[in-house]
Design a protein around this motif. Sequence first.
Motif, mmCIF file in Angstrom:
data_model
loop_
_atom_site.group_PDB
_atom_site.id
_atom_site.type_symbol
_atom_site.label_atom_id
_atom_site.label_comp_id
_atom_site.label_asym_id
_atom_site.label_seq_id
_atom_site.Cartn_x
_atom_site.Cartn_y
_atom_site.Cartn_z
ATOM 1 N N ASN A 177 36.940 67.998 42.868
ATOM 2 C CA ASN A 177 37.805 66.799 43.004
ATOM 3 C C ASN A 177 37.441 65.591 42.131
ATOM 4 O O ASN A 177 36.321 66.183 41.015
ATOM 5 C CB ASN A 177 37.835 66.235 44.370
ATOM 6 C CG ASN A 177 36.439 66.151 44.818
ATOM 7 O OD1 ASN A 177 35.639 65.482 44.244
ATOM 8 N ND2 ASN A 177 36.186 66.556 46.281
ATOM 9 N N ALA A 178 37.808 64.461 41.954
ATOM 10 C CA ALA A 178 37.385 63.452 41.024
ATOM 11 C C ALA A 178 35.756 63.203 41.149
ATOM 12 O O ALA A 178 35.194 63.018 39.825
ATOM 13 C CB ALA A 178 37.835 62.137 41.531
ATOM 14 N N THR A 179 35.141 63.432 42.291
ATOM 15 C CA THR A 179 33.669 63.433 42.287
ATOM 16 C C THR A 179 32.738 64.650 41.968
ATOM 17 O O THR A 179 31.804 64.595 41.451
ATOM 18 C CB THR A 179 33.143 62.830 43.618
ATOM 19 O OG1 THR A 179 33.577 63.696 44.564
ATOM 20 C CG2 THR A 179 33.662 61.345 44.024
ATOM 21 N N THR A 180 33.434 65.621 42.173
ATOM 22 C CA THR A 180 32.837 66.804 41.946
ATOM 23 C C THR A 180 33.821 67.773 41.171
ATOM 24 O O THR A 180 34.310 68.625 41.597
ATOM 25 C CB THR A 180 32.218 67.600 43.086
ATOM 26 O OG1 THR A 180 33.317 67.895 44.020
ATOM 27 C CG2 THR A 180 31.130 67.071 43.840
ATOM 28 N N PRO A 181 34.105 67.535 39.965
ATOM 29 C CA PRO A 181 35.153 68.201 38.913
ATOM 30 C C PRO A 181 34.566 69.671 38.636
ATOM 31 O O PRO A 181 35.439 70.527 38.219
ATOM 32 C CB PRO A 181 35.304 67.447 37.898
ATOM 33 C CG PRO A 181 34.046 66.585 37.744
ATOM 34 C CD PRO A 181 33.449 66.452 39.071
ATOM 35 N N ASP A 182 33.363 69.916 38.331
ATOM 36 C CA ASP A 182 32.805 71.298 37.916
ATOM 37 C C ASP A 182 32.132 72.031 39.145
ATOM 38 O O ASP A 182 31.294 71.759 39.557
ATOM 39 C CB ASP A 182 31.922 70.826 36.816
ATOM 40 C CG ASP A 182 31.337 72.187 36.181
ATOM 41 O OD1 ASP A 182 31.988 73.294 36.346
ATOM 42 O OD2 ASP A 182 30.613 72.085 35.352
ATOM 43 N N LEU A 183 32.966 73.377 39.502
ATOM 44 C CA LEU A 183 32.249 74.334 40.234
ATOM 45 C C LEU A 183 31.463 75.188 39.518
ATOM 46 O O LEU A 183 31.052 76.075 40.365
ATOM 47 C CB LEU A 183 33.525 74.746 41.148
ATOM 48 C CG LEU A 183 34.296 73.817 41.853
ATOM 49 C CD1 LEU A 183 35.546 74.495 42.484
ATOM 50 C CD2 LEU A 183 33.357 72.973 42.996
ATOM 51 N N THR A 184 31.367 75.080 38.376
ATOM 52 C CA THR A 184 30.337 76.156 37.705
ATOM 53 C C THR A 184 29.045 76.478 38.455
ATOM 54 O O THR A 184 28.792 77.488 38.487
ATOM 55 C CB THR A 184 30.102 75.893 36.172
ATOM 56 O OG1 THR A 184 31.469 75.497 35.642
ATOM 57 C CG2 THR A 184 29.419 76.749 35.661
ATOM 58 N N PRO A 185 28.232 75.300 38.705
ATOM 59 C CA PRO A 185 27.016 75.444 39.485
ATOM 60 C C PRO A 185 27.128 76.417 40.629
ATOM 61 O O PRO A 185 26.141 77.225 41.105
ATOM 62 C CB PRO A 185 26.479 73.957 39.892
ATOM 63 C CG PRO A 185 26.939 73.403 38.881
ATOM 64 C CD PRO A 185 28.564 73.762 38.635
ATOM 65 N N VAL A 186 28.261 76.088 41.227
ATOM 66 C CA VAL A 186 28.517 76.948 42.545
ATOM 67 C C VAL A 186 28.602 78.435 42.370
ATOM 68 O O VAL A 186 28.159 79.448 42.857
ATOM 69 C CB VAL A 186 29.745 76.337 43.646
ATOM 70 C CG1 VAL A 186 29.765 77.074 44.859
ATOM 71 C CG2 VAL A 186 29.605 74.852 43.723
ATOM 72 N N LYS A 187 29.532 78.645 41.249
ATOM 73 C CA LYS A 187 29.777 80.145 40.835
ATOM 74 C C LYS A 187 28.638 80.823 40.394
ATOM 75 O O LYS A 187 28.296 81.885 40.603
ATOM 76 C CB LYS A 187 30.912 80.160 39.652
ATOM 77 C CG LYS A 187 31.356 81.375 39.173
ATOM 78 C CD LYS A 187 32.219 81.459 38.317
ATOM 79 C CE LYS A 187 32.709 82.762 37.920
ATOM 80 N NZ LYS A 187 31.583 83.817 37.498
ATOM 81 N N GLU A 188 27.785 80.003 39.846
ATOM 82 C CA GLU A 188 26.385 80.517 38.982
ATOM 83 C C GLU A 188 25.406 80.875 40.212
ATOM 84 O O GLU A 188 24.839 81.931 40.330
ATOM 85 C CB GLU A 188 25.714 79.425 38.286
ATOM 86 C CG GLU A 188 26.599 79.233 36.834
ATOM 87 C CD GLU A 188 25.942 78.220 36.035
ATOM 88 O OE1 GLU A 188 24.949 77.516 36.667
ATOM 89 O OE2 GLU A 188 25.927 78.234 34.844
ATOM 90 N N LEU A 189 25.531 80.022 41.296
ATOM 91 C CA LEU A 189 24.855 80.359 42.573
ATOM 92 C C LEU A 189 25.286 81.696 43.208
ATOM 93 O O LEU A 189 24.537 82.573 43.803
ATOM 94 C CB LEU A 189 24.729 79.261 43.554
ATOM 95 C CG LEU A 189 24.293 79.374 44.799
ATOM 96 C CD1 LEU A 189 22.725 79.600 44.868
ATOM 97 C CD2 LEU A 189 24.409 78.387 45.874
#
Length: 295
Positions: A177-189
Motif C-alpha cells: 500500500n502507500a506506506t509499504t509499497p515494496d514487498l521484496t523484503p518479505v519475499k526475501e525472508l
Amino acid sequence: MISIIASDMDGTLLNDKMQISDGNLTAIKAAQTANIEFVIATGRSRHEVLPLLTGLEQIPAMITMNGAQVFNQAGESVFDVAIDKDTVRTLIDYLHAHGIYFELATNQGNYSDSKVHHIQNVADLLVNLNPDTSYKIAVALSASRLELMNINYVTDGYTKLLTDPDIKIYKLIAFSNATTPDLTPVKELCDQQSQLIVTSSSSNNIEINHVDAQKGIALAAYADSQNVPIEATMSIGDNLNDFSMIKVAGIGVAMANAVPTIKGIANYQTNANVLDGVARAIHHAQDINQQAEKM
C-alpha cells in the motif's frame, strides 16, 4: 483430446464485476455436456469460491489456495498441505513489526484484523486486474459484496489461530500500500525458508504457501486421480500464481490481460477476462477434441 480444463478465477473467469459472465457460463455448461470436466484453480479458499459460482448447475472440483487444498466434485478434500505454525508465527511477527497488512487462509475460513484494509485491498485487486474500473467503483463493489467474502475478523493478533490445533493455515497474503509499497523484503525472508513458495495474483500482493502447494502440482495430482494424463489437460490463467499449472498442462492458456511471464510460457492466448476469454479457450479445447475425433 482435452478431458480437464482448469481455470483461475480473478482476472480470468471473473469479469470486472467479480462475476462469471453469461458467455463463460454457457461455455462451461457446453464443456460439461461434452464430458470435459471444468475445474476451478484459484488462490481463493473454497469458502470464497462458492458464493461466486452463481449460474453453474454443477459445483466443480476445486484447486484452492494455490493448491494447498483440493476438493472433488462432491466437496470432499482430496489433497491438503498446510504451513508449519512456527513458520507462520515468524512471518506474522515480521509483518506486524513492519506494518504490513496481511490475511490468513485456513481450513476454517479466511481471517483479517481490519475490515477497512480488507475492503481497500479487494478494491485494489479489482483495479489492478481491471484497469478500466475506477477506484471509487471498485470500493463500492468491494463493500457491497463483503457478505460474499466469508471473512472472519480477529482482534488478538491471530493468537487463537496459532494455538488452536484444529486450525490449519494454508496461505498468507501480504499486501502493498502507500506506506509499504515494496514487498521484496518479505519475499526475501520467505526465500530463506525451503518449505515456502511465494507467488502473486496481483501487482499489489504476494501469496505465501507451502512449497508443495502449487496449482501445477495440484492439477497433476487431480488429473492422475481421475486417470487423465496431464497431456489431456488445459489450464487458463493470468498471473504468477498460475505459472506452474500453465507450464504443466497439455495446453497452457494465457488471458489477453495476463502478465508477460504467463504469456511467455503459454501455448495459446485467449481474450481478456472482460471479453469472455475463458469461453474462447473452452471453444478452442472443443475444436481440438473435434479434430482429434476425425483422425
